[in-house]
Write an enzyme that holds these catalytic residues in place. Structure first.
Site, PDB file in Angstrom:
ATOM      1  NE  ARG A 102     -11.306   4.339 -11.794  1.00  0.00           N
ATOM      2  CZ  ARG A 102     -11.071   3.088 -12.339  1.00  0.00           C
ATOM      3  NH1 ARG A 102     -12.203   2.260 -12.316  1.00  0.00           N
ATOM      4  NH2 ARG A 102      -9.960   2.980 -13.062  1.00  0.00           N
ATOM      5  CG  HIS A 129      -7.351   5.684 -16.949  1.00  0.00           C
ATOM      6  ND1 HIS A 129      -6.804   5.706 -15.818  1.00  0.00           N
ATOM      7  CD2 HIS A 129      -7.949   4.400 -17.148  1.00  0.00           C
ATOM      8  CE1 HIS A 129      -7.036   4.422 -15.024  1.00  0.00           C
ATOM      9  NE2 HIS A 129      -7.627   3.557 -16.058  1.00  0.00           N
ATOM     10  CD  GLN A 132      -4.905   0.859 -18.456  1.00  0.00           C
ATOM     11  OE1 GLN A 132      -5.516   0.601 -17.297  1.00  0.00           O
ATOM     12  NE2 GLN A 132      -4.237   0.128 -19.170  1.00  0.00           N
ATOM     13  CB  CYS A 264      -7.460  -0.018 -20.341  1.00  0.00           C
ATOM     14  SG  CYS A 264      -9.246   0.406 -20.762  1.00  0.00           S
TER      15      CYS A 264
END
Ligand code: CP
Ligand code: NVA
Length: 305
Positions: A102, A129, A132, A264
């Protein structure tokens, strides 16, 4: 599959569909405690930003496959500061089987992938992302039985989650209407890539600066924070630009009657979304969060096989 998952567009339609079915198979198998796909394998989790869902679901997925995670916090490594990204990638490749990263800059993910000879998985960068959004489409699939032509509205910032949703919709043939304030539209390159991908999937991708227009007759209404991690110093400038972009009962009157609300998380209650909507009967945010675990277990099993 490619060695790395840096962008959701590293995956083909077939590969994404395979991950969806693998995630369901593994979900059943994990109950028997017999998964050993990551036996004797260590996965490094290298994070430059905080996390609840991503860290816990990756660590849990790794343990459930018989492997072991090593979490390296921002202060442990000093990625690109204490040591170059290239050196970190080359050293980690000597000891572990994959890197889940990340980062702030997306180029850091790409640089890790370039110099590591083990898989690198993007666990959120400033640009994308992907894990996700794979979990989000798995959620849509479970609810609706299909993804093609599902009518999704994005209301908010043209950010990392929006970018992966654009690319994912384009690959999977969903219909996505993106509403952002002027000046906060998604990245031009991502938009162009999505429009190009949409040509072969027949996905419908549209943009507006009017949240009401985007939400009208939509089934899935998706929002995210107005201030992403790393943008805290811009909060006072950004927030006023998002007036009218709050996902609340009034805006949702425009959606289809059986609409679902997606986020999210983490949510900023009272900013991009109200308490009553987030906690209400149309919210599927916890199903999205649960599916992070299932899809990431499949991603790890596939990239490390
Ligand atoms: N949605 C998500 O990635 O949450 P975390 O930042 O808590 O990992
Ligand atoms: N756009 C948000 C997503 C958090 C999961 C951020 O980057 O902070």
């Amino acid at each position: 599959m490619k060695k790395d998952l840096c962008s959701i567009s590293d995956l083909t339609l077939e590969e994404i569909c395979h991950l969806f079915s693998l995630s369901q198979q593994l979900k059943e198998k994990v109950k028997t405690g017999s998964l050993t796909k990551l036996k004797d394998k260590i996965v490094a989790i290298v994070f430059e930003k905080p996390s609840l869902r991503t860290r816990v679901t990756f660590e849990t997925a790794i343990y459930s496959l018989g492997g072991n995670p090593i979490y390296l916090s921002p202060s442990d490594i000093g990625l690109g500061k204490r040591e170059s990204v290239k050196d970190v990638a080359q050293n980690l490749s000597l000891w572990v089987s994959a890197i889940v990263a990340r980062t702030f800059a997306h180029t850091t993910i790409l640089e890790l992938a370039q110099h590591a000879n083990i898989p690198v998985i993007n666990a959120l960068s400033d640009l994308e992302h992907p894990c996700q959004v794979l979990a989000d489409f798995l959620t849509i699939l479970e609810i609706k039985g299909k993804i093609e032509n599902s009518k999704i509205a994005w209301v908010g910032d043209g950010n990392n989650v929006c970018h992966s949703l654009l690319l994912g919709s384009a690959i999977l043939g969903a219909s996505l209407f993106v509403a952002t304030p002027k000046g906060y539209e998604p990245n031009r390159e991502i938009v162009n890539k999505s429009l190009a991908l949409a040509k072969s999937s027949q996905a419908e991708i549209r943009f507006t600066n009017d949240p009401v227009e985007a939400v009208k007759n939509r089934e899935f209404i998706y929002t995210d924070t107005w201030i992403s991690m790393g943008e805290e110093s811009q909060a006072e400038i950004k927030k006023p630009a998002f007036a009218g972009f709050q996902v609340n009962e009034k805006l949702l009157k425009n959606a289809l009657p059986d609409y679902k609300v997606m986020h999210c998380l983490p949510a900023h209650r009272g900013e991009e979304i109200t308490d009553e909507v987030l906690d209400g009967p149309h919210s599927i945010v916890l199903k999205q969060a649960e599916n992070r675990l299932h899809i990431q277990r499949a991603i790890l099993a596939e990239l490390l096989k």
